[in-house]
Design an enzyme around this catalytic site. Sequence first.
Site, mmCIF file in Angstrom:
data_model
loop_
_atom_site.group_PDB
_atom_site.id
_atom_site.type_symbol
_atom_site.label_atom_id
_atom_site.label_comp_id
_atom_site.label_asym_id
_atom_site.label_seq_id
_atom_site.Cartn_x
_atom_site.Cartn_y
_atom_site.Cartn_z
ATOM 1 N N LYS A 92 -9.808 136.010 143.687
ATOM 2 C CA LYS A 92 -10.315 136.325 142.340
ATOM 3 C C LYS A 92 -11.065 137.659 142.338
ATOM 4 O O LYS A 92 -12.138 137.781 142.903
ATOM 5 C CB LYS A 92 -11.257 135.243 141.813
ATOM 6 C CG LYS A 92 -11.496 135.473 140.308
ATOM 7 C CD LYS A 92 -12.753 134.918 139.766
ATOM 8 C CE LYS A 92 -13.955 135.797 139.847
ATOM 9 N NZ LYS A 92 -14.003 136.937 138.923
ATOM 10 N N GLU A 97 -20.879 137.244 152.089
ATOM 11 C CA GLU A 97 -21.363 138.614 152.311
ATOM 12 C C GLU A 97 -22.114 138.989 151.044
ATOM 13 O O GLU A 97 -21.520 139.191 150.000
ATOM 14 C CB GLU A 97 -20.162 139.532 152.575
ATOM 15 C CG GLU A 97 -20.555 140.797 153.309
ATOM 16 C CD GLU A 97 -20.879 141.910 152.348
ATOM 17 O OE1 GLU A 97 -22.061 142.003 151.940
ATOM 18 O OE2 GLU A 97 -19.964 142.666 151.992
ATOM 19 N N GLU A 108 -32.734 144.268 145.279
ATOM 20 C CA GLU A 108 -31.525 145.090 145.352
ATOM 21 C C GLU A 108 -31.264 145.686 143.967
ATOM 22 O O GLU A 108 -30.989 144.953 143.020
ATOM 23 C CB GLU A 108 -30.338 144.229 145.786
ATOM 24 C CG GLU A 108 -29.081 145.023 145.962
ATOM 25 C CD GLU A 108 -27.905 144.186 146.445
ATOM 26 O OE1 GLU A 108 -27.677 143.101 145.890
ATOM 27 O OE2 GLU A 108 -27.209 144.632 147.378
ATOM 28 N N CYS A 138 -23.474 147.206 148.944
ATOM 29 C CA CYS A 138 -24.373 146.154 149.443
ATOM 30 C C CYS A 138 -25.185 146.647 150.640
ATOM 31 O O CYS A 138 -26.311 146.222 150.840
ATOM 32 C CB CYS A 138 -23.581 144.910 149.792
ATOM 33 S SG CYS A 138 -22.124 145.236 150.758
#
Length: 476
Positions: A183, A257, A388, A291
């Site tokens: 997806k 992850e 983040e 990331c």
Amino acid sequence: MAQWEYAPAPESREIARLRESYGMFVDGSFGAGGETLKSVNPATEEVLAEVAVAGEADVDRAVAAARRAYEQVWGPMPGAERAKYLFRIARIIQERARELAVLETLDNGKPIRESRDVDVPLAAAWFFYHAGWADKLEYAIPGRPDPRPVGVAGQIIPWNFPLMMAAWKLAPALAAGNTVVLKPAETTPLTALVLAEICQQADLPPGVVNVLPGAGPTGAALARHPGLDKVAFTGSTDVGREIQRTLAGTGRRLTLELGGKAANVVFDDAPLDQAVEGIVNGIFFNQGHVCCAGSRLLVQESVHDEVVEKLQRRLGTLRMGDPMDKNTDLGAINSAEQLARVRELSDIGEAEGAHRWSPACTLPDRGFWFPPTVFTDVAQSHRIARDEVFGPVLAVLTFRTPAEAVEKANNTPYGLSAGVWTEKGSRIFWMTQQLRAGVVWANTFNKFDPTSPFGGFKESGFGREGGRHGLEAYLD
Ligand code: NDP
């Protein structure tokens, strides 16, 4: 002194062969769904295409097709035969590289220079590398001479590297003999669907790869599907947690992850001009939608002012704007939602007392844009030092001793990556042993290679992608 002027150098969008609509890819063919979503060019807000949205029934069909393909064709196929398909996919990615790069830039907003020179070549490299493993799996894991595939894998990927993430997920799974339902993210489904077309072109047997576009509910329906043997997810820590809760107790395997808040540590003996290039690459590559971005700069106090001055001068030369221009360094923020998040966290940074700076730059009138931003006078408790941001925003902190650098670098719930800049080899080795991060770069940043495992500790997730370690996730 005369200034260099850049002439416009736009890439042609014709080569993307953009269609008005894209279907989902199940059991070897493309089909429409009930609903559709619109994929938008974040640099212009232009609707690029309508894309089918996969619902629960489509997830059922795709998982069933993947199971059939796994049991009847792909699982029993000798590794040397599987390898031929992977090599073929890698070569077709190379042949269609320009088309894929342009499409990625239109759909994602990243500069064409990056999709052309990083995303697409790495996607091809991932297939080439794993093709080489397909007939050598008995050597992949020491002490396990007869590894078996896990079965059917559900894979959910984010919007920051749409094609590359698809390749990172598909290539090891297929090499190890698994079949896949993938997806892509709601805002960037197009290159994953062209990759599905490439699978067709490579004569990959139907059902081995299925691609289901859609938003969060499609991902959730896939993650909880009982027909899967494994789920692999890349994205936010919150959604990763939710998937982990869903899978707890089911016996299905999971790799995650997730996010990061990497420290990029610059010692006073580092070559500062190179370090500044590394800082820029660490946080402004891909608009900071990375990331493992080096979003926390830790500078030794004695060189702080010099580094910040060099950094600001360098940022004044970055070119921001049309991602299709080959001279552009910084493209658009991927979506209005992400822009709102970057703005919110930056405003909080200012409100909490950090000093905010951006170079003078004109932002385009349409699209989603945020200037490269540097915060100094940052405390460890500030949200911009902890959360983040996933945007072009750098938080600068200082340290005096190596021990303090380590303590500050590790003072985060994340543990995905880190960077160390110093002239001393012994200090590099010492630092890499102290830093709790899955990847540590020394005198460089944001380097990726299919032979090298990538993944995190703590809230950055678990499991590795790339190298032999990455194959382990797809072998029983
Ligand atoms: P998400 O974690 O929501 O998205 C990642 C993928 O998961 C997408 O395909 C998404 O679909 C899908 N998804 C969303 N909800 C669910 C669910 N309940 N179950 C299963 N799959 C789901 O990230 P966002 O795009 O919302 O970004 C939010 C923040 O996450 C960013 O600001 C950034 O901090 C972080 N992030 C980190 C990434 C990384 O590489 N570590 C990548 C992307 C984001 P869809 O997008 O279609 O909704």
